[in-house]
Design a protein around this motif. Structure first.
Motif, PDB file in Angstrom:
ATOM      1  N   VAL A 265       0.904  -1.178   0.135  1.00  0.00           N
ATOM      2  CA  VAL A 265       0.175  -0.119   0.079  1.00  0.00           C
ATOM      3  C   VAL A 265       1.000   1.138  -0.230  1.00  0.00           C
ATOM      4  O   VAL A 265       0.616   2.296  -0.793  1.00  0.00           O
ATOM      5  N   LYS A 266       1.809   1.412   0.966  1.00  0.00           N
ATOM      6  CA  LYS A 266       2.656   2.443   0.928  1.00  0.00           C
ATOM      7  C   LYS A 266       3.494   2.733  -0.183  1.00  0.00           C
ATOM      8  O   LYS A 266       3.501   3.762  -0.818  1.00  0.00           O
ATOM      9  N   HIS A 267       4.073   1.620  -0.890  1.00  0.00           N
ATOM     10  CA  HIS A 267       4.764   1.694  -2.102  1.00  0.00           C
ATOM     11  C   HIS A 267       4.028   2.420  -3.001  1.00  0.00           C
ATOM     12  O   HIS A 267       4.300   3.321  -3.932  1.00  0.00           O
ATOM     13  N   ILE A 268       2.503   2.014  -3.143  1.00  0.00           N
ATOM     14  CA  ILE A 268       1.734   2.367  -4.556  1.00  0.00           C
ATOM     15  C   ILE A 268       1.407   3.864  -4.134  1.00  0.00           C
ATOM     16  O   ILE A 268       1.430   4.525  -5.131  1.00  0.00           O
ATOM     17  N   ILE A 269       1.059   4.218  -3.101  1.00  0.00           N
ATOM     18  CA  ILE A 269       0.570   5.553  -2.665  1.00  0.00           C
ATOM     19  C   ILE A 269       1.917   6.609  -2.955  1.00  0.00           C
ATOM     20  O   ILE A 269       1.992   7.736  -3.369  1.00  0.00           O
ATOM     21  N   GLU A 270       3.133   6.159  -2.463  1.00  0.00           N
ATOM     22  CA  GLU A 270       4.368   6.953  -2.586  1.00  0.00           C
ATOM     23  C   GLU A 270       4.694   7.246  -4.252  1.00  0.00           C
ATOM     24  O   GLU A 270       5.166   8.026  -4.617  1.00  0.00           O
ATOM     25  N   ALA A 271       4.384   5.902  -4.837  1.00  0.00           N
ATOM     26  CA  ALA A 271       4.574   6.041  -6.280  1.00  0.00           C
ATOM     27  C   ALA A 271       3.743   7.055  -7.080  1.00  0.00           C
ATOM     28  O   ALA A 271       4.130   7.652  -7.895  1.00  0.00           O
ATOM     29  N   HIS A 272       2.569   7.474  -6.325  1.00  0.00           N
ATOM     30  CA  HIS A 272       1.851   8.482  -6.928  1.00  0.00           C
ATOM     31  C   HIS A 272       2.142  10.086  -6.191  1.00  0.00           C
ATOM     32  O   HIS A 272       1.602  11.025  -6.683  1.00  0.00           O
ATOM     33  N   GLY A 273       3.499   9.985  -5.572  1.00  0.00           N
ATOM     34  CA  GLY A 273       3.798  11.247  -4.843  1.00  0.00           C
ATOM     35  C   GLY A 273       3.024  11.720  -3.741  1.00  0.00           C
ATOM     36  O   GLY A 273       2.853  12.719  -3.409  1.00  0.00           O
ATOM     37  N   GLU A 274       2.267  10.514  -3.355  1.00  0.00           N
ATOM     38  CA  GLU A 274       1.414  10.912  -2.064  1.00  0.00           C
ATOM     39  C   GLU A 274       1.645  10.276  -0.877  1.00  0.00           C
ATOM     40  O   GLU A 274       2.849   9.503  -0.679  1.00  0.00           O
ATOM     41  N   THR A 275       0.842  10.555   0.097  1.00  0.00           N
ATOM     42  CA  THR A 275       1.474   9.953   1.401  1.00  0.00           C
ATOM     43  C   THR A 275       0.161   9.169   2.094  1.00  0.00           C
ATOM     44  O   THR A 275      -0.894   9.349   1.945  1.00  0.00           O
ATOM     45  N   ILE A 276       0.670   8.155   3.007  1.00  0.00           N
ATOM     46  CA  ILE A 276      -0.599   7.717   3.969  1.00  0.00           C
ATOM     47  C   ILE A 276       0.064   8.035   5.440  1.00  0.00           C
ATOM     48  O   ILE A 276       0.983   7.594   5.775  1.00  0.00           O
ATOM     49  N   HIS A 277      -1.049   8.013   6.259  1.00  0.00           N
ATOM     50  CA  HIS A 277      -0.880   7.984   7.799  1.00  0.00           C
ATOM     51  C   HIS A 277      -1.645   6.948   8.642  1.00  0.00           C
ATOM     52  O   HIS A 277      -2.722   6.756   7.750  1.00  0.00           O
ATOM     53  N   VAL A 278      -1.211   6.678   9.526  1.00  0.00           N
ATOM     54  CA  VAL A 278      -2.139   5.678  10.468  1.00  0.00           C
ATOM     55  C   VAL A 278      -2.338   6.332  11.669  1.00  0.00           C
ATOM     56  O   VAL A 278      -1.400   7.079  12.299  1.00  0.00           O
ATOM     57  N   LYS A 279      -3.605   6.251  12.163  1.00  0.00           N
ATOM     58  CA  LYS A 279      -4.032   6.516  13.728  1.00  0.00           C
ATOM     59  C   LYS A 279      -4.725   5.457  14.582  1.00  0.00           C
ATOM     60  O   LYS A 279      -5.591   4.991  13.706  1.00  0.00           O
ATOM     61  N   SER A 280      -4.220   5.174  15.382  1.00  0.00           N
ATOM     62  CA  SER A 280      -5.043   3.926  15.946  1.00  0.00           C
ATOM     63  C   SER A 280      -4.795   4.168  17.700  1.00  0.00           C
ATOM     64  O   SER A 280      -3.882   4.603  18.243  1.00  0.00           O
ATOM     65  N   LYS A 281      -5.751   3.182  18.320  1.00  0.00           N
ATOM     66  CA  LYS A 281      -5.904   3.316  19.571  1.00  0.00           C
ATOM     67  C   LYS A 281      -6.203   1.738  19.985  1.00  0.00           C
ATOM     68  O   LYS A 281      -7.314   1.322  19.499  1.00  0.00           O
ATOM     69  N   ILE A 282      -5.461   1.099  20.794  1.00  0.00           N
ATOM     70  CA  ILE A 282      -5.748  -0.124  21.104  1.00  0.00           C
ATOM     71  C   ILE A 282      -7.097  -0.322  21.711  1.00  0.00           C
ATOM     72  O   ILE A 282      -7.518   0.279  22.522  1.00  0.00           O
ATOM     73  N   ASN A 283      -7.878  -1.498  21.197  1.00  0.00           N
ATOM     74  CA  ASN A 283      -9.076  -1.684  21.538  1.00  0.00           C
ATOM     75  C   ASN A 283     -10.304  -0.587  21.224  1.00  0.00           C
ATOM     76  O   ASN A 283     -11.371  -1.021  21.380  1.00  0.00           O
ATOM     77  N   LYS A 284      -9.638   0.354  20.395  1.00  0.00           N
ATOM     78  CA  LYS A 284     -10.697   1.340  19.946  1.00  0.00           C
ATOM     79  C   LYS A 284     -10.905   1.371  18.598  1.00  0.00           C
ATOM     80  O   LYS A 284     -11.986   1.604  18.035  1.00  0.00           O
TER      81      LYS A 284
END
Ligand SMILES: Nc1ncnc2c1ncn2[C@@H]1O[C@H](COP(=O)(O)OP(=O)(O)O)[C@@H](O)[C@H]1O
Ligand SMILES: [Mg+2]
Length: 332
Positions: free
Chosen positions: A303-322
């Motif tokens: 996923v990261k490779h594909i998004i970065e190949a487009h010159g774009e970015t990906i981020h993740v936000k997460s909370k355990i059990n949420k």
């Protein structure tokens, strides 16, 4: 006169000519006591100025070959040493950088090979175990027969997924996968992915929904097939790592000339220690669940490779059990 060597030559020639003219003047006026000092001095000064002017005019017309390498003198020795020193320092630091890069590549190669063989070993040994059991008499028993063959097939499918994902990753890294960009409606693409994941989601009673009704098409300019893969990987993750009876929700927002796509779930979440590493190859926060679901540990790296190949970015936000949110941008 920019070149110090030219200046020196001019001064030497002018001095020599001036001294010579002074001597000649002394010889000529010997006996004439009245002017015995005046003539030589005037002659020296005049000849010096004249020769200086002529030599300077002449040297100005000669191509300046000596401007780059200064002639070493005591005054500029310091500067020359400094320059040589700086050259040596920058050469050495380039070499150190190159060595570090090669070491990094070697380390990466070792880790990569180690990971790949580790991942392949598990399904291969499983298949070997099932086949041996069948050969050891399992074949005679119709029930065991079927059960072990089905298990072997599952392991073979796992091997195929690993090999396919590895191939995708290495083709990305080799820059072989060129993007075929087109304008398309991202809302419709998500609907298509929902359809392919329906059965999987139903098994865990997970709803696949949009944050709101997007009546108008949202057009992005990207490689449609590859974004299909990105959405598939993120949505399957939200199902694998989602809670039973949970919800996967997709939303879109517009920021400047970009469209932000968010894949949100209310699943098991990712701990702080793991969050920065989930995009690494073979990294799994939840190892047992990943393997049990047939995960290869390569989905997010792709996923990261594909998004970065487009010159774009990906981020993740997460909370355990949420739950978790994966947000990526695409050009409009
Ligand atoms: N939506 C999610 N919720 C919780 N954990 C996730 C989610 N997506 C990914 N992860 C974690 O990140 C790891 C890497 O994901 P991925 O690269 O897709 O590999 P895998 O094949 O294990 O799914 C997973 O093993 C899992 O621990
Ligand atoms: Mg995955």
């Amino acid at each position: 006169m920019k070149n110090p060597l030219n200046r020196e030559i001019t001064v030497y020639i002018s001095l020599t000519a001036a001294i010579a003219s002074g001597l000649i003047a002394i010889i000529f006026i010997s006996g004439n006591k009245e002017y015995y000092l005046l003539y030589p001095i005037v002659s020296i000064l005049l000849v010096f100025l004249l020769t200086y002017l002529v030599t300077w005019l002449f040297l100005k017309r000669v191509p300046n070959v000596n401007t780059v390498d200064e002639k070493p003198t005591w005054k500029n020795l310091d500067k020359i040493f400094n320059e040589v020193n700086q050259d040596a320092v920058s050469l050495a630091s380039n070499q150190v950088r190159e060595i570090d890069r090669l070491k990094g590549m070697e380390q990466y190669r070792k880790e990569y090979l180690g990971n790949v063989s580790h991942e392949l070993k598990t399904p291969i040994f499983n298949i070997q175990g099932y086949v041996l059991t069948l050969l050891d008499g399992g074949l005679e028993d119709a029930e065991i027969n079927r059960k072990y063959l089905e298990r072997a097939e599952k392991s073979i499918n796992r091997l195929i997924s690993i090999v396919e994902d590895l191939e995708t990753i290495s083709r990305h890294e080799a820059g072989e996968l060129k993007l075929v960009k087109e304008n398309f409606n991202i809302v419709q693409l998500v609907e298509e992915v929902f359809e392919t994941q329906e059965i999987r989601a139903k098994k865990r009673n997970i709803q696949l929904v949009f944050y709101k009704k997007y009546k108008k098409p949202i057009i992005v300019c990207a490689d449609k097939m590859k974004i299909f893969q990105v959405l598939t990987n993120l949505i399957t993750n939200s199902i694998y790592y989602g809670k039973m009876e949970g919800k996967t929700r997709i939303s879109f927002s517009e920021v400047k000339n970009k469209i932000l796509v968010e894949v949100h779930d209310n699943g098991i979440g990712i701990g702080e220690a793991d969050i920065s590493r989930v995009f690494e190859r073979f990294y799994r926060a939840d190892k047992s669940r990943s393997r049990e679901q047939g995960g290869t540990g390569l989905g997010l790296a792709i996923v990261k490779h594909i998004i970065e190949a487009h010159g774009e970015t990906i981020h993740v936000k997460s909370k355990i059990n949420k739950g978790s949110s994966f947000i990526f941008s695409l050009p409009k």
